[in-house]
Design a protein around this motif. Structure first.
Motif, PDB file in Angstrom:
ATOM      1  N   THR A 152      10.914  12.219  -6.780  1.00  0.00           N
ATOM      2  CA  THR A 152      11.085  13.629  -6.426  1.00  0.00           C
ATOM      3  C   THR A 152      12.486  13.889  -5.888  1.00  0.00           C
ATOM      4  O   THR A 152      13.132  14.876  -6.273  1.00  0.00           O
ATOM      5  CB  THR A 152      10.035  14.040  -5.379  1.00  0.00           C
ATOM      6  N   MET A 153      12.967  13.021  -5.010  1.00  0.00           N
ATOM      7  CA  MET A 153      14.304  13.212  -4.457  1.00  0.00           C
ATOM      8  C   MET A 153      15.374  13.077  -5.545  1.00  0.00           C
ATOM      9  O   MET A 153      16.372  13.800  -5.526  1.00  0.00           O
ATOM     10  CB  MET A 153      14.558  12.218  -3.324  1.00  0.00           C
ATOM     11  N   ALA A 178       0.815  -1.210   0.000  1.00  0.00           N
ATOM     12  CA  ALA A 178       0.000   0.000   0.000  1.00  0.00           C
ATOM     13  C   ALA A 178       0.855   1.270   0.000  1.00  0.00           C
ATOM     14  O   ALA A 178       0.452   2.297  -0.546  1.00  0.00           O
ATOM     15  CB  ALA A 178      -0.933  -0.003   1.212  1.00  0.00           C
ATOM     16  N   VAL A 179       2.042   1.217   0.586  1.00  0.00           N
ATOM     17  CA  VAL A 179       2.911   2.387   0.691  1.00  0.00           C
ATOM     18  C   VAL A 179       3.784   2.553  -0.558  1.00  0.00           C
ATOM     19  O   VAL A 179       4.373   3.600  -0.779  1.00  0.00           O
ATOM     20  CB  VAL A 179       3.776   2.270   1.967  1.00  0.00           C
ATOM     21  N   ARG A 180       3.849   1.540  -1.372  1.00  0.00           N
ATOM     22  CA  ARG A 180       4.745   1.550  -2.539  1.00  0.00           C
ATOM     23  C   ARG A 180       4.566   2.767  -3.454  1.00  0.00           C
ATOM     24  O   ARG A 180       5.559   3.392  -3.831  1.00  0.00           O
ATOM     25  CB  ARG A 180       4.551   0.249  -3.327  1.00  0.00           C
ATOM     26  N   PRO A 181       3.339   3.158  -3.843  1.00  0.00           N
ATOM     27  CA  PRO A 181       3.201   4.337  -4.716  1.00  0.00           C
ATOM     28  C   PRO A 181       3.754   5.617  -4.076  1.00  0.00           C
ATOM     29  O   PRO A 181       4.386   6.430  -4.749  1.00  0.00           O
ATOM     30  CB  PRO A 181       1.689   4.457  -4.930  1.00  0.00           C
ATOM     31  N   GLU A 200       7.552   5.457  -4.324  1.00  0.00           N
ATOM     32  CA  GLU A 200       8.043   5.700  -5.681  1.00  0.00           C
ATOM     33  C   GLU A 200       7.973   7.176  -6.044  1.00  0.00           C
ATOM     34  O   GLU A 200       8.898   7.719  -6.653  1.00  0.00           O
ATOM     35  CB  GLU A 200       7.260   4.848  -6.676  1.00  0.00           C
ATOM     36  N   THR A 201       6.885   7.850  -5.649  1.00  0.00           N
ATOM     37  CA  THR A 201       6.760   9.278  -5.917  1.00  0.00           C
ATOM     38  C   THR A 201       7.811  10.067  -5.152  1.00  0.00           C
ATOM     39  O   THR A 201       8.464  10.959  -5.708  1.00  0.00           O
ATOM     40  CB  THR A 201       5.354   9.770  -5.529  1.00  0.00           C
TER      41      THR A 201
END
Length: 85
Positions: free
Chosen positions: A54-55, A43-46, A49-50
């Motif tokens: 960004t980093m 569930a935290v994967r998106p 990835e965002t």
């Protein structure tokens, strides 16, 4: 004397069966916890990835100037603080 041995054997069999039952229950609980942790990670994967993209964009963009991205020392540690607000 034979009955004493038979009682010991029966007690041992019962003890082993009880231990097997407890072990099976512990295995089911562990599998449930692992499945729950895996679902949370998926569930935290998106979000990850965002944030990672960004980093990467910030670190590769030479036009981006900030006090926090300025290189001060060699062999320094980079700390990235992400807040909820």
């Amino acid at each position: 004397m034979a009955t004493a041995n038979m009682k010991d054997v029966k007690r041992r069999i019962k003890s082993v069966e009880s231990t097997m039952q407890i072990t099976k229950a512990m295995q089911l609980v562990a599998a449930s916890k692992l499945r729950r942790a895996k679902d949370k990670a998926v569930a935290v994967r998106p979000f990850f990835e965002t944030l990672f993209k960004t980093m990467c964009d910030i670190s590769c963009d030479s036009a981006f100037k900030s006090v926090y991205t300025k290189k001060k020392f060699l062999n320094s540690t980079l700390l990235i603080v992400v807040a909820g607000d």
